[in-house]
Design an enzyme around this catalytic site. Sequence first.
Site, PDB file in Angstrom:
ATOM      1  CB  SER A  64      66.150  33.819  81.010  1.00  0.00           C
ATOM      2  OG  SER A  64      65.976  33.411  79.676  1.00  0.00           O
TER       3      SER A  64
HETATM    4  N1  SAM Z   1      61.847  33.724  77.707  1.00  0.00           N
HETATM    5  C1  SAM Z   1      61.906  32.437  78.356  1.00  0.00           C
HETATM    6  C2  SAM Z   1      61.491  32.480  79.785  1.00  0.00           C
HETATM    7  O1  SAM Z   1      61.208  33.563  80.303  1.00  0.00           O
HETATM    8  O2  SAM Z   1      61.433  31.404  80.363  1.00  0.00           O
HETATM    9  C3  SAM Z   1      63.241  31.776  78.245  1.00  0.00           C
HETATM   10  C4  SAM Z   1      63.403  31.198  76.934  1.00  0.00           C
HETATM   11  S1  SAM Z   1      64.587  29.948  76.676  1.00  0.00           S
HETATM   12  C5  SAM Z   1      66.082  30.636  77.249  1.00  0.00           C
HETATM   13  C6  SAM Z   1      64.648  30.060  74.902  1.00  0.00           C
HETATM   14  C7  SAM Z   1      63.405  29.577  74.196  1.00  0.00           C
HETATM   15  O3  SAM Z   1      63.499  29.886  72.804  1.00  0.00           O
HETATM   16  C8  SAM Z   1      63.196  28.090  74.280  1.00  0.00           C
HETATM   17  O4  SAM Z   1      61.949  27.808  74.851  1.00  0.00           O
HETATM   18  C9  SAM Z   1      63.254  27.617  72.818  1.00  0.00           C
HETATM   19  O5  SAM Z   1      62.404  26.523  72.537  1.00  0.00           O
HETATM   20  C10 SAM Z   1      62.821  28.875  72.096  1.00  0.00           C
HETATM   21  N2  SAM Z   1      63.210  28.973  70.685  1.00  0.00           N
HETATM   22  C11 SAM Z   1      64.353  28.588  70.071  1.00  0.00           C
HETATM   23  N3  SAM Z   1      64.309  28.862  68.751  1.00  0.00           N
HETATM   24  C12 SAM Z   1      63.111  29.479  68.522  1.00  0.00           C
HETATM   25  C13 SAM Z   1      62.472  30.023  67.357  1.00  0.00           C
HETATM   26  N4  SAM Z   1      63.049  30.015  66.164  1.00  0.00           N
HETATM   27  N5  SAM Z   1      61.246  30.578  67.517  1.00  0.00           N
HETATM   28  C14 SAM Z   1      60.635  30.617  68.724  1.00  0.00           C
HETATM   29  N6  SAM Z   1      61.181  30.115  69.856  1.00  0.00           N
HETATM   30  C15 SAM Z   1      62.407  29.553  69.753  1.00  0.00           C
END
Ligand code: SAM
Length: 216
Positions: A64
């Site tokens: 992010s």
């Molecule tokens: N917090 C992260 C960082 O600091 O890098 C950024 C996260 S990225 C924008 C969003 C993440 O949410 C992705 O890695 C994706 O695989 C995960 N994701 C999507 N749906 C999800 C779910 N139902 N449960 C857990 N993770 C999920």
Amino acid sequence: MEDSYRHRGLRKRLVQTVKDKGINDEAVLAALMKVPRHFFFDNAFLEHAYQDKAFPIGQGQTISQPYTVAFQTMLLKVKPGSKILEIGTGSGYQACILLELGAKVFTIEYNKVLYEQTRKFLPEIGYRPVFKYGDGSLGWPLHAPYDGIVVTAGAPVVPQTLKEQLTIGGMLVIPIGNTERQRMVKITRLDETEFKTEAFDHFAFVPLLGKEGWRK
Ligand code: SAM
């Protein structure tokens, strides 16, 4: 991995940029200053690490934007010892910021490859949240209740299961909208049944998958 004088200089500039955009929580800014964001980037992309931008981390996912991480963290009002659940571990950067604020961090990732990578990598750079692989749209009832839940992917609606995993006074920060654009929403649990909802600016997150998300 090296965190040189130059890296710290670039990071200081990034923190100032985030501050100029309206983040006024000194503890959050100090945490941003502490976590070496370039550790999360391949050497070839080092120059991107200290720009206020999201960046691809593989598997179609992103680390992010620092402003977004700071904004979500500021809304959570993390105190030392707070129990925080993060949904969407991704690169692990946000989890490190939460740990720097003294939180006990539980983090869930739905993408197996990213989960494996980050679970191995974070302890190597000294950060130890509690990891889980699975669908975070259902929260993590085992360790509930949480003082804060932060969802780092865009959801279509606020999952009821997440609200129920908050302490009284606990806060859920979650981007709600379509798959292109979402509004940041903060839900505070007032008592057993009552919740306060506040809406903030628009953001663009990757979609939350899973049962309470956009499904797979
Ligand atoms: N917090 C992260 C960082 O600091 O890098 C950024 C996260 S990225 C924008 C969003 C993440 O949410 C992705 O890695 C994706 O695989 C995960 N994701 C999507 N749906 C999800 C779910 N139902 N449960 C857990 N993770 C999920």
